[in-house]
Scaffold this active site. Structure first.
Site, PDB file in Angstrom:
ATOM      1  N   LYS A   1      15.756  32.644 109.790  1.00 37.72           N
ATOM      2  CA  LYS A   1      14.971  33.626 110.546  1.00 37.72           C
ATOM      3  C   LYS A   1      13.664  32.969 111.006  1.00 37.72           C
ATOM      4  O   LYS A   1      13.174  32.076 110.335  1.00 37.72           O
ATOM      5  CB  LYS A   1      14.656  34.847 109.672  1.00 37.72           C
ATOM      6  CG  LYS A   1      15.866  35.496 108.998  1.00 37.72           C
ATOM      7  CD  LYS A   1      16.713  36.266 109.963  1.00 37.72           C
ATOM      8  CE  LYS A   1      17.865  36.969 109.233  1.00 37.72           C
ATOM      9  NZ  LYS A   1      18.719  37.738 110.137  1.00 37.72           N
TER      10      LYS A   1
ATOM     11  N   HIS B   1      31.652  35.543 111.546  1.00 43.34           N
ATOM     12  CA  HIS B   1      30.749  36.689 111.595  1.00 43.34           C
ATOM     13  C   HIS B   1      31.444  37.834 112.320  1.00 43.34           C
ATOM     14  O   HIS B   1      32.203  37.605 113.258  1.00 43.34           O
ATOM     15  CB  HIS B   1      29.440  36.326 112.305  1.00 43.34           C
ATOM     16  CG  HIS B   1      28.351  37.324 112.051  1.00 43.34           C
ATOM     17  ND1 HIS B   1      28.300  38.547 112.689  1.00 43.34           N
ATOM     18  CD2 HIS B   1      27.287  37.302 111.210  1.00 43.34           C
ATOM     19  CE1 HIS B   1      27.241  39.222 112.255  1.00 43.34           C
ATOM     20  NE2 HIS B   1      26.621  38.493 111.355  1.00 43.34           N
TER      21      HIS B   1
END
Length: 467
Positions: A175, A294
């Site tokens: 992140k 994902h």
């Protein structure tokens, strides 16, 4: 051929519209071992009988159309049609039913999840006779599942490649997910891996944007993981997202990852598509790459309780299409996931044989035979205080992924990784000693934090976080 299921083609063609249930509702049909079985949650429009609604689903997802056509006489509908063979009322819901449909195996192309879904869910969900429709589960017969490669490697091969046993694997999503330069991104990867994580991860929407082109990211991440491996003596990985706008570009990125010698790549299998995913899975097996999956976009399909498709169906489809990891919810944390239902599809991902268990949402017994298993990935709003629950719920064969729960540590990425690794090792040791993680979890974490200042700092930061 049983009289109640036989389609009469010899009496001459009669044009017009007839009720679906006359042909496609066959309550006396005995399912075959080779049939693909589907459980649909059906909400008919007012005035539409459930038998007609269930038969309509069977018809429109197999051989039927809205009217009788003369070419029906040129084939054996009895051989190829889907059959609604059982209907049950959903307890506690008004005008809602589970319709069970059996499809003959010959309706489907071998080794193609794309074709399977195009047939079963491709057209029928917009049908006017239905207010809502949800595919709850599929039974994939052995005769069909054996036409698929499945996961590139599977759980045991992955552990052997990584030389890591007896505990869940630890990961972290870098992140902020968008905006970092490739070099800063690689630095964040290095800090996390040297702190004790097994994997770091590209976020699902990190592809090849102007601020960080894919090749630059691949190079800096490869440098980071090799440096972390040299320092720690452990094998490390970073999920390099190969998802791209074309299959050709996706394969080019996977080839680059192989040339760099990294252990794992990543794909967004729903947005990328099953055809692309299966192609990538075949490449990964042939070239020794692990494949992380994902499920971006899944909630568009599976979140509504009465329309769409349950994630357990998407999970089965992924196991057939191919992937070594897939995100599977957390039960705890910020993303929705009911415990028993989540564990139901986690078992469908990992185990060879799964018994029917309606309390966990499993409508059919599923036998995967020799198809490798998939590691479930728990991620989304989890931190060190969740570690005992995650270790107990998911067991050793899982990946626990802490994004903000690593990078949000007040001392930085590496101490955040240390905190998670210490917490995990403490939970695994406590479990192996016979302690009850569900009851003693917080105490186990507090004890471990006494000799790990990094864990103590993490415990303080997230002590009041409730999702």
């Amino acid at each position: 051929m049983s009289p109640q299921t036989e389609t009469k083609a010899s009496v001459g063609f009669k044009a017009g519209v007839k009720d679906y249930k006359l042909t496609y509702y066959t309550p006396d049909y005995e399912t075959k071992d080779t049939d693909i079985l589907a459980a649909f949650r059906v909400t008919p429009q007012p005035g539409v009988p459930p038998e007609e609604a269930g038969a309509a689903v069977a018809a429109e997802s197999s051989t039927g159309t809205w009217t009788t056509v003369w070419t029906d006489g040129l084939t054996s509908l009895d051989r190829y049609k889907g059959r609604c063979y059982h209907i049950e009322t959903v307890v506690g819901e008004e005008n809602q039913y589970i319709a069970y449909v059996a499809y003959p195996l010959d309706l489907f192309e071998e080794g193609s999840v794309t074709n399977m879904f195009t047939s079963i869910v491709g057209n029928v969900f917009g049908f006017k006779a239905l207010r809502a429709l949800r595919l709850e589960d599929l039974r994939i017969p052995t005769s069909y599942s054996k036409t698929f490669q499945g996961p590139p490697h599977g759980i045991q091969v992955e552990r052997d490649k990584l030389n890591k046993y007896g505990r869940p694997l630890l990961g972290c999503t870098i992140k902020p997910k968008l905006g970092l330069s490739a070099k800063n991104y690689g630095r964040a990867v290095y800090e996390c891996l040297r702190g004790g994580l097994d994997f770091t991860k590209d976020d699902e929407n990190v592809n090849s944007q102007p601020f960080m082109r894919w090749r630059d990211r691949f190079l800096f991440c490869a440098e980071a993981l090799y440096k972390a491996q040299a320092e720690t003596g452990e094998i490390k990985g970073h999920y390099l997202n190969a998802t791209a706008g074309t299959c050709e570009e996706m394969m080019k990125r996977a080839m680059c990852a192989r040339e760099l010698g990294v252990p794992i790549v990543m794909h967004d299998y729903l947005t990328g598509g099953f055809t692309a995913n299966t192609s990538l899975a075949h490449y990964c097996r042939d070239n020794g790459l692990l494949l992380h999956i994902h499920r971006a976009m899944h909630a568009v399909i599976d979140r509504q309780k009465n329309h769409g498709m349950h994630f357990r169906v998407l999970a089965k489809a992924l196991r057939m299409s191919g992937g070594d990891h897939i995100h599977a919810g957390t039960v705890v944390g910020k993303l929705e996931g009911e415990r028993e239902m989540t564990l139901g599809f986690v078992d469908l991902l990992r185990d060879d044989f799964i018994e029917k268990d309606r309390s966990r949402g499993i409508f059919f017994t599923q036998d995967w035979v020799s198809m490798p298993g998939v590691l479930p990935v728990a991620s989304g709003g989890i931190h060190v205080w969740h570690m005992p629950a995650l270790t107990e719920i998911f067991g050793d064969d899982s990946v626990l992924q802490f994004g903000g729960g690593t990078l949000g540590h007040p001392w930085g990425n590496a101490p955040g990784a240390v905190a998670n690794r210490v917490a995990l090792e403490a939970c695994v040791q406590a479990r192996n000693e016979g302690r009850d993680l569900a009851r003693e979890g917080n105490e186990i974490i507090r004890e471990a934090s006494k000799w790990s200042p990094e864990l103590a700092a993490a415990c303080e930061v997230w002590k009041a976080i409730k999702f």
